[in-house]
Motif scaffolding. Structure first.
Motif, PDB file in Angstrom:
ATOM      1  N   PRO A  17       0.831  -1.214   0.000  1.00 49.38           N
ATOM      2  CA  PRO A  17       0.000   0.000   0.000  1.00 49.38           C
ATOM      3  C   PRO A  17       0.861   1.257   0.000  1.00 49.38           C
ATOM      4  O   PRO A  17       2.019   1.242   0.392  1.00 49.38           O
ATOM      5  CB  PRO A  17      -0.801  -0.117   1.302  1.00 49.38           C
ATOM      6  N   ALA A  18       0.273   2.324  -0.447  1.00 48.36           N
ATOM      7  CA  ALA A  18       0.994   3.597  -0.507  1.00 48.36           C
ATOM      8  C   ALA A  18       1.387   4.026   0.907  1.00 48.36           C
ATOM      9  O   ALA A  18       0.617   3.887   1.854  1.00 48.36           O
ATOM     10  CB  ALA A  18       0.126   4.659  -1.160  1.00 48.36           C
ATOM     11  N   VAL A  19       2.577   4.529   1.034  1.00 44.63           N
ATOM     12  CA  VAL A  19       3.071   4.963   2.334  1.00 44.63           C
ATOM     13  C   VAL A  19       2.498   6.337   2.636  1.00 44.63           C
ATOM     14  O   VAL A  19       2.596   7.265   1.832  1.00 44.63           O
ATOM     15  CB  VAL A  19       4.621   5.006   2.330  1.00 44.63           C
TER      16      VAL A  19
END
Length: 108
Positions: free
Chosen positions: A37-39
Motif C-alpha cells: 500500500p501507498a506509504v
C-alpha cells in the motif's frame, strides 16, 4: 467412384485450426498482484511511545509473514536467533527481544 467406396473428405469439410478451441488457445488474463500500500505519513501529535510501538508492530508483522513463507508456523520454532538472522537477510535492522516476542505472538 462406386457406392461401396467411402467418399474422401475434402479440404473444405475438415475443421479449420481456428474452429478448434484448445485450452492453450484461450486468452488468459495475467494475475494482478497489488503491491504494497501507498506509504502515508504517520499522524502528528502522538506521544513518542506510540510511534515506537507502531513501528515495532509493523516490523513484527513483516518478520512474521516472512517466517510463515519460509515454513516456520509454530512460535516455538521461531527463536530469537532465527528471527534476527532472517531480519539481517532481509536488510531489516536487528529486532529487539520485545519485537521477537511480538513475532511469536503473531504466529500463535
Amino acid at each position: 467412384m462406386s457406392a461401396a467406396q467411402p467418399a474422401l473428405a475434402t479440404v473444405s469439410t475438415l475443421p479449420t485450426l481456428s474452429s478448434r478451441r484448445t485450452p492453450s488457445a484461450r486468452r488468459v488474463r495475467p494475475v494482478r498482484r497489488p503491491g504494497p500500500p501507498a506509504v502515508r505519513p504517520l499522524p502528528a501529535g502522538m506521544p513518542r511511545e506510540w510511534y515506537i510501538d507502531h513501528n515495532r508492530r509493523l516490523k513484527a508483522m513483516r518478520l512474521a509473514v516472512v517466517l510463515l513463507d519460509s515454513g516456520v508456523y509454530l512460535p516455538q520454532h521461531a527463536t530469537n536467533r532465527r528471527i534476527r538472522s532472517l531480519a539481517v537477510r532481509l536488510g531489516i535492522h536487528r529486532p529487539s527481544a520485545i519485537t521477537c516476542r511480538a513475532v511469536r505472538a503473531l504466529l500463535a
